[in-house]
Design a protein around this motif. Structure first.
Motif, PDB file in Angstrom:
ATOM      1  N   GLY A  65       0.813  -1.210   0.000  1.00 17.97           N
ATOM      2  CA  GLY A  65       0.000   0.000   0.000  1.00 17.97           C
ATOM      3  C   GLY A  65       0.846   1.258   0.000  1.00 17.97           C
ATOM      4  O   GLY A  65       2.027   1.231  -0.330  1.00 17.97           O
ATOM      5  N   PHE A  75       2.914  -0.913   6.518  1.00 12.36           N
ATOM      6  CA  PHE A  75       1.645  -1.637   6.637  1.00 12.36           C
ATOM      7  C   PHE A  75       1.328  -2.353   5.325  1.00 12.36           C
ATOM      8  O   PHE A  75       1.616  -1.835   4.241  1.00 12.36           O
ATOM      9  CB  PHE A  75       0.495  -0.675   6.955  1.00 12.36           C
ATOM     10  N   CYS A  76       0.723  -3.519   5.432  1.00 10.01           N
ATOM     11  CA  CYS A  76       0.189  -4.210   4.269  1.00 10.01           C
ATOM     12  C   CYS A  76      -1.247  -3.747   4.052  1.00 10.01           C
ATOM     13  O   CYS A  76      -2.029  -3.652   5.006  1.00 10.01           O
ATOM     14  CB  CYS A  76       0.216  -5.728   4.468  1.00 10.01           C
ATOM     15  N   ALA A  77      -1.585  -3.460   2.811  1.00 15.26           N
ATOM     16  CA  ALA A  77      -2.946  -3.036   2.490  1.00 15.26           C
ATOM     17  C   ALA A  77      -3.832  -4.264   2.325  1.00 15.26           C
ATOM     18  O   ALA A  77      -3.423  -5.265   1.737  1.00 15.26           O
ATOM     19  CB  ALA A  77      -2.953  -2.205   1.212  1.00 15.26           C
ATOM     20  N   THR A 133      -5.731  -1.934   6.739  1.00 18.16           N
ATOM     21  CA  THR A 133      -4.291  -2.187   6.735  1.00 18.16           C
ATOM     22  C   THR A 133      -3.928  -3.100   7.909  1.00 18.16           C
ATOM     23  O   THR A 133      -4.667  -3.171   8.886  1.00 18.16           O
ATOM     24  CB  THR A 133      -3.477  -0.881   6.852  1.00 18.16           C
TER      25      THR A 133
END
Length: 287
Positions: A155, A160-162, A178
């Protein structure tokens, strides 16, 4: 990485063995037996630094990939992890979303699915004291599942991972778009290991800016140490990257027999193979 003061991202694959923690453990032959990773060699595939990509590099096609895997297998090794180098980061920021996802993809590949695997991610960077620091991680089974399902992606915030619009993530009882990267990470302890079988002296491949390149002259420099300081010809030949380099010039059947002698020192290296290798290196009869 030191040449560029760790201001570039770079990665490599780790080769070695998965072994049981305790050979006397009754669970050692079960699927649930805990394994540890012993790293014996490292291979750097073709890549280009690119700060505009989430990973910080572009992995290029590797014409040697098949040879690398075959040679690893012939000398009793397999891909057991990968290592990434990156510039120093703010405290608490361990891995970017792109790195977490790549780690999950590699774990899935190593496990042939979303299954337990000892496959490890090692990262290297400059510590606050100016020395190189190493840390090892694995991503969680949940992370592997989410990557396999396409539930998370890179992202806007690299920390952070989206979460995909077609999935829902619940954190602290609330829906979230997220997931913090550290949520997926498990720290793996690192123990110093010195190989009893392999050396790592030959120049690494795909380093365009390295003063030392893979050449026959470098092979001569390495193998000419035979007979001095306790080195034998087989000691010096037992170098993963040197064997890969030799595979460019020798028939696969010859490489297989040479690797057989490297893997099992009770199998003597054929004199004909020794002559061929010495000839390529430009060694005289004194080797």
């Amino acid at each position: 990485l030191r040449k560029f003061n760790f201001q570039r991202n770079r990665f490599a694959f780790l080769y070695g063995r998965f072994v049981d923690f305790d050979e006397d453990d009754d669970t050692k032959d079960s699927k649930d037996a805990k394994k540890r990773v012993i790293v014996e060699a490292i291979y750097e595939p073709p890549q280009e630094p690119d700060s505009d990509t989430p990973e910080g590099f572009i992995q290029k096609d590797d014409p040697m990939e098949e040879n690398v895997e075959k040679i690893a297998q012939m000398i009793g090794l397999q891909r057991v992890g990968w290592i990434l180098g990156h510039p120093p980061r703010v405290k608490g920021f361990q891995m970017s979303a792109a790195e977490v996802i790549m780690a999950a993809e590699l774990q899935i590949e190593a496990a042939d699915g979303v299954e337990p695997t000892p496959f490890v991610t090692v990262k290297a960077t400059l510590g606050d004291d100016g020395n190189v620091s190493f840390e090892a991680f694995q991503v969680s089974r949940q992370c592997m599942e989410m990557v396999a399902e396409g539930a998370i992606s890179v992202g806007e915030n690299p920390g952070f991972c989206a979460v995909s619009d077609t999935f829902t993530a619940i954190q602290e009882g609330k829906e979230s778009k997220t997931v913090e990267n550290n949520f997926f990470l498990t720290v793996v302890p690192i123990v110093q290991h010195s190989s009893e079988k392999f050396v790592s002296q030959f120049p690494k491949p795909n380093r365009d800016h390295d003063a030392r390149q893979q050449t026959n002259a470098e092979m001569k420099n390495q193998l000419s140490k035979s007979g001095s300081a306790g080195w034998t010809f087989m000691d010096l030949l037992s170098d993963f990257n040197l064997l890969i380099y030799l595979s460019k010039f020798l028939d696969p059947s010859d490489i297989a027999e040479i690797c057989g002698s490297v893997s099992d020192r009770d199998i003597p290296l054929k004199n004909g193979h020794k002559i061929i290798i010495a000839g390529l290196a430009g060694l005289d009869a004194s080797y």
